[in-house]
Design a protein around this motif. Structure first.
Motif, short mmCIF file in Angstrom:
data_model
loop_
_atom_site.label_atom_id
_atom_site.label_comp_id
_atom_site.label_asym_id
_atom_site.label_seq_id
_atom_site.Cartn_x
_atom_site.Cartn_y
_atom_site.Cartn_z
N LEU A 3 0.84 -1.19 0.00
CA LEU A 3 0.00 0.00 0.00
C LEU A 3 0.87 1.24 0.00
N LEU A 4 0.49 2.24 -0.82
CA LEU A 4 1.20 3.51 -0.83
C LEU A 4 0.54 4.44 0.19
N LEU A 5 1.32 4.91 1.17
CA LEU A 5 0.76 5.69 2.27
C LEU A 5 1.49 7.01 2.46
N ASN A 6 0.77 7.97 3.01
CA ASN A 6 1.40 9.18 3.54
C ASN A 6 1.99 8.79 4.89
N ILE A 7 3.30 8.67 4.93
CA ILE A 7 3.94 8.05 6.09
C ILE A 7 3.76 8.87 7.36
N ASP A 8 4.05 10.17 7.32
CA ASP A 8 3.94 11.00 8.53
C ASP A 8 2.51 11.02 9.06
N PHE A 36 -7.10 -0.42 12.96
CA PHE A 36 -6.71 0.81 12.27
C PHE A 36 -6.83 0.56 10.77
N VAL A 37 -7.45 1.52 10.06
CA VAL A 37 -7.71 1.36 8.63
C VAL A 37 -6.68 2.14 7.82
N LEU A 38 -5.98 1.42 6.94
CA LEU A 38 -5.04 2.03 6.01
C LEU A 38 -5.75 2.32 4.69
N VAL A 39 -5.41 3.46 4.08
CA VAL A 39 -6.01 3.84 2.81
C VAL A 39 -4.90 4.11 1.81
N ASP A 40 -4.89 3.35 0.71
CA ASP A 40 -3.87 3.54 -0.33
C ASP A 40 -4.05 4.90 -0.99
N GLU A 41 -2.97 5.67 -1.11
CA GLU A 41 -3.03 7.03 -1.65
C GLU A 41 -3.43 7.06 -3.12
N THR A 42 -3.17 6.00 -3.83
CA THR A 42 -3.48 5.97 -5.27
C THR A 42 -4.82 5.33 -5.55
N THR A 43 -5.01 4.12 -5.04
CA THR A 43 -6.23 3.37 -5.38
C THR A 43 -7.38 3.63 -4.41
N LYS A 44 -7.06 4.25 -3.27
CA LYS A 44 -8.04 4.48 -2.19
C LYS A 44 -8.57 3.17 -1.58
N VAL A 47 -7.60 -1.16 3.89
CA VAL A 47 -7.21 -2.41 4.53
C VAL A 47 -7.20 -2.20 6.04
N ALA A 48 -7.92 -3.02 6.77
CA ALA A 48 -7.97 -2.90 8.24
C ALA A 48 -6.89 -3.77 8.87
N ILE A 49 -6.13 -3.17 9.78
CA ILE A 49 -5.12 -3.89 10.56
C ILE A 49 -5.66 -4.02 11.97
N GLU A 50 -5.75 -5.26 12.47
CA GLU A 50 -6.39 -5.50 13.75
C GLU A 50 -5.48 -6.28 14.70
N GLY A 51 -5.52 -5.92 15.96
CA GLY A 51 -4.80 -6.65 17.00
C GLY A 51 -3.46 -6.00 17.34
N LEU A 77 2.35 -5.43 3.25
CA LEU A 77 1.46 -6.11 4.19
C LEU A 77 1.98 -7.47 4.60
N ASP A 78 2.85 -8.07 3.78
CA ASP A 78 3.43 -9.36 4.16
C ASP A 78 4.27 -9.23 5.41
N PHE A 79 4.97 -8.08 5.57
CA PHE A 79 5.76 -7.85 6.77
C PHE A 79 4.86 -7.60 7.98
N ILE A 80 3.76 -6.89 7.76
CA ILE A 80 2.86 -6.59 8.87
C ILE A 80 2.15 -7.85 9.36
N GLN A 81 1.83 -8.73 8.43
CA GLN A 81 1.07 -9.94 8.76
C GLN A 81 1.97 -11.17 8.93
N GLU A 82 3.26 -10.95 9.00
CA GLU A 82 4.23 -12.03 9.12
C GLU A 82 4.03 -12.79 10.43
N ASN A 83 4.20 -14.12 10.39
CA ASN A 83 4.12 -14.91 11.61
C ASN A 83 5.18 -14.45 12.61
N PRO A 84 4.85 -14.48 13.91
CA PRO A 84 5.80 -13.96 14.90
C PRO A 84 7.16 -14.64 14.88
N VAL A 85 7.21 -15.96 14.81
CA VAL A 85 8.49 -16.67 14.86
C VAL A 85 9.37 -16.27 13.69
N GLU A 86 8.78 -16.23 12.49
CA GLU A 86 9.55 -15.87 11.31
C GLU A 86 10.01 -14.41 11.38
#
Length: 621
Positions: A3-8, A36-44, A47-51, A77-86
Motif C-alpha cells: 500500500l502507498l501511504l502518507n507516512i507521517d 486501524f484502517v489504512l487507505v492507499d493514496e493511489t487506489t483508495k 485495509v484494516a489492521i487489527e490486533g 502487508l506481508d511484513f505486517i502480517q508475518e508470523n511472529p516466529v519468522e
C-alpha cells in the motif's frame, strides 16, 4: 500486497488512536480500539489492521520509513502480517546483529565513546603500549579528528595502577586489522542498550547466534578480540573499559574455537595462534596458585583490586555501607567518599568487596549464592568451564596437531590435557556432587563444606560433559523440576531464595528471573546426554516466552525475564536492558537474540507452529 501511504500522517494517526499510554509503542497495555484502517493514496483501497501484534508491526514498518525521511512510501502487508516466529528470527538475522556491531577505529569510535558511561569532559581511549601499531594509529586519529584523548597503558601494570585510572575512566582499544588501504577495527557485537562495549561471556553466546545466522566473519572477529585482550590486557576482560582491567569473565574462548571449526575448516596458522592464546590464558589467568587456583586443585573466581567496583550506580551499596558509616559516626555519603579515597580503610569491608568484585567476574552480578562468599568457593560454573577448556585443548591438539603441540617453547600432548580434565572431573565429583540431593553445589574450600545454594549453574556439568549417566539422570529428574517455570528455568530455586533474609534485595540472577545463558547451556547439556524430548520442552518454554513478549510488547526482546510473571517487567537491581526504545526495537539483546536462533535449530516443526499460535507450554507438556 503493498500500500502507498502518507507516512507521517499515517504514523501520527496510528499513535494518536492506539498508543493510549503514550510510551511510543503499541502494546497489550494500550486501550485503543485495536483496529486501524489504512487507505492507499493511489487506489483508495482500504485495509484494516487489527490486533496488538499486527498494529505494532505496522508502527515498526512506518518508523523505518520515517527514519528514511520518506513522505510517500509503500508498506508491505506481508511484513505486517508475518508470523511472529519468522519475523523475530528474520529481524535478528538481517537487522539486529548489524545494529549491535561496533568497531573501534575512525569510522566507529564516536559511537563507542559517546555513550552514557562516558563521564569525562573529553572521552579517553586507553591503548596498550604493547600495541605499537594501535598506539600510532590512534594518536594520529586523535590529531586528525579530535574530540577524544589517547592514553597509553604501560606494558606491565599493577592493580594499584589500574585503580588510579578511575579518576579518568575510559574505553580500552581492541584489535585492528589491515585492509587494502588502511587499518580498520576488528568488529565486535555488543549486548545492547546501555552495554555499548565488548563483554566477555556475552560475546560467546552472541557468537553462537552469529554462526547460526551465517555470520562467520563476525564470530571469528570475536575470537580475534579475545586473543587481543589476553595478549595486551592479560585476560579476556569483563568488558573493555579501564575499570574492568582487574577482572576477567567466565572462560568460553575454547568453546568459541570449537564452534567456529565446526562451521569452516580454517588454516593451521589461525588455529595455532588461537590455541596458543587459550593455553596462555589457562596458565596465567586461571592456574596461578593462590589467586584463582585454590589448595583443593579446583578454581574460584577471584578479581583483583580493592574496594567498591567502579561501575555501579550511585547508592547501589548504601545498604552495605550504612552499618560501617554508623560505626565511624559518618553519613553514608561521607563514609563512601572517604572509603573510595582510601583515607578511611576498613578491612572487613575490603573483604566484602573482594567477594563482590569476584562475583562480578563470574558474570552473575548479582546472586545471593555469591554475595560475601564468592572468593571462598570452588564454584560449579568455573570448574565446569575449565573442565571444558581442558577437554577442548586435548581435542584440538589430537585432531589438528597429531596429538602434539608446542607453545612458547613448551611441549604439550593431548594426553596430558585429558589427564588434567580427568583429575578435575574427579575432584568436582568428590567435592561438589551431592548424591542425596541429586545436585551439584559449590564447595566452600575455606570452611571445607558444600555451600547448598540451589543455582542453575548446577546444570553446567551437563553442558561440559563431566557427569556420569547417574548424575545426569538425577539432575534431569530431581533437580531440574525445581527450576522449571512456564517460560524456562530460573537462576535459582524458590527454596534457596526463601532461605535468605527477607530484608535482602531481590538479586537479578536468582529466582524468579530467567537468563539466556542458563537456558542455552542447559539445552546443549540435555542433548549431549540424550534427553532430546526434555530439550524440546525447555527450548519451547523459553521461545514461547520470548515470542509472547515480543507479540504483546511491540517487538521487545529484553535482557532477561521474570519467570514468575512471564514478563519482561523486571523490578530488581538494574532493571531490564532492551526495553527502552521508541517505536521500534532495533537490536533486541545480544544473548537473547542468540538463544532464539539456537532454540529454533533444536525445535521441531510442530512446536514452531505451536509458537506461532501462542500455545501455552502448560497445554503441551
Amino acid at each position: 500486497m503493498k500500500l502507498l501511504l502518507n507516512i507521517d500522517q499515517t504514523f501520527s494517526d496510528l499513535l494518536l488512536q492506539e498508543d493510549t499510554d503514550n510510551d511510543k509503542k503499541i502494546t497489550k497495555d494500550d486501550t485503543g480500539p485495536k483496529k486501524f484502517v489504512l487507505v492507499d493514496e493511489t487506489t483508495k483501497q482500504e485495509v484494516a489492521i487489527e490486533g496488538t501484534y499486527f498494529l505494532s508491526n505496522l508502527l515498526q514498518e512506518l518508523a523505518v520509513l520515517k527514519e528514511q525521511n520518506v513522505a510517500l512510501g509503500e508498506i508491505d502487508l506481508d511484513f505486517i502480517q508475518e508470523n511472529p516466529v519468522e519475523r523475530i528470527s528474520r529481524k535478528i538475522k538481517t537487522d539486529y546483529w548489524n545494529e549491535l556491531t561496533r568497531t573501534i577505529d575512525k569510522k566507529g569510535l564516536a559511537q563507542i565513546l559517546n555513550d552514557e558511561k562516558t563521564t569525562n569532559a573529553i572521552p579517553t581511549l586507553y591503548v596498550s603500549a604493547k600495541d605499537k601499531k594501535g598506539v600510532a594509529y590512534f594518536q594520529e586519529l586523535e590529531q586528525e579528528v579530535g574530540g577524544f584523548e589517547v592514553a597509553i597503558l604501560p606494558e606491565d601494570f599493577s592493580m594499584e595502577y589500574v585503580e588510579t585510572l578511575n579518576t579518568k575512566p575510559g574505553i580500552l582499544a581492541l584489535a585492528l586489522e589491515q585492509k587494502i588501504y588502511s587499518l580498520q577495527g576488528v568488529p565486535f557485537v555488543v549486548p545492547g542498550g546501555r552495554f555499548n562495549e565488548m563483554y566477555g561471556w556475552d560475546s560467546y553466546f552472541i557468537a553462537v547466534g552469529l554462526l547460526l545466522d551465517n555470520q562467520l566473519e563476525k564470530a571469528m572477529a570475536i575470537a580475534e578480540n579475545f586473543k587481543y585482550q589476553i595478549i595486551h590486557y592479560g585476560k579476556i576482560l569483563n568488558a573493555n573499559r579501564s575499570y574492568y582491567l582487574t577482572r576477567t569473565q567466565p572462560p568460553l574462548y575454547s568453546s568459541l574455537l570449537i564452534d567456529i571449526l565446526k562451521q569452516k575448516k580454517l588454516g593451521q596458522d589461525w588455529l595455532q595462534s588461537h590455541l596458543e592464546t587459550v593455553i596462555l590464558e589457562y596458565n596465567t589467568v586461571w592456574m596461578v596458585s593462590g589467586n584463582r587456583l585454590t589448595p583443593t586443585g579446583l578454581n574460584r573466581y577471584k578479581s583483583d583490586g580493592v574496594g567498591m567496583p567502579f561501575e555501579v550506580e550511585p547508592g547501589h551499596f548504601d545498604d552495605v555501607l550504612a552499618p560501617y558509616a554508623q560505626k565511624y559516626n559518618l553519613s553514608v555519603r561521607e563514609f563512601e567518599k572517604q572509603y573510595l579515597n582510601r583515607t578511611l580503610v576498613d578491612t572487613d569491608l575490603d573483604a566484602y568487596f573482594v567477594h563482590d568484585r569476584s562475583l562480578r567476574e563470574s558474570g552473575h552480578d548479582t546472586t545471593d549464592r555469591l554475595i560475601n562468599t564468592c572468593a571462598n568457593l570452588n564454584s560449579v560454573d568455573i570448574n565446569s568451564f575449565l573442565f571444558k577448556y581442558e577437554k577442548d585443548i586435548a581435542y584440538l591438539i589430537k585432531e589438528y596437531f597429531n596429538g602434539s603441540f608446542e607453545s612458547n617453547s613448551v611441549h604439550y600432548t593431548a594426553q596430558e590435557w585429558e589427564l588434567k580434565a580427568q583429575a578435575r572431573q574427579a575432584k568436582i565429583n568428590e567435592l561438589c556432587w551431592n548424591e542425596t540431593a541429586g545436585m551439584y553445589f559449590d564447595y566452600d574450600f575455606v570452611n571445607q563444606k558444600q555451600f547448598p545454594f540451589e543455582a542453575a549453574t548446577m546444570f553446567f556439568p551437563l553442558w561440559a560433559g563431566l557427569c556420569n549417566e547417574n548424575q545426569a539422570k538425577k539432575l534431569v529428574e530431581i533437580a531440574l523440576p525445581q527450576f522449571v517455570k512456564m517460560g524456562g528455568i530460573t537462576g535459582s530455586t524458590a527454596a534457596s531464595v526463601a532461605g535468605v533474609s527477607p530484608d535482602a534485595p531481590h538479586r537479578q540472577w536468582d529466582y524468579p528471573f530467567g537468563w539466556a545463558p542458563h537456558q542455552m547451556l542447559l539445552w546443549e547439556g540435555l542433548l549431549k546426554y540424550g534427553y532430546h524430548q526434555k530439550a524440546q520442552e525447555m527450548v519451547y518454554r523459553w521461545l514461547w516466552l520470548i515470542t509472547k513478549n515480543a507479540v504483546e510488547y511491540n517487538g521487545t526482546i529484553p535482557e532477561k525475564f521474570d519467570l514468575e510473571t512471564s514478563s519482561h517487567k523486571v523490578f530488581a537491581e538494574y532493571g531490564n536492558v532492551g526495553t527502552e526504545f521508541d517505536y521500534i526495537a532495533k537490536e533486541g539483546f545480544g544473548w537473547m537474540n542468540a538463544s532464539y536462533q539456537y532454540g529454533l535449530q533444536i525445535l521441531d516443526d510442530t512446536l514452531k507452529e505451536a509458537l506461532n499460535k501462542d500455545t501455552s507450554p502448560g497445554t503441551i507438556f
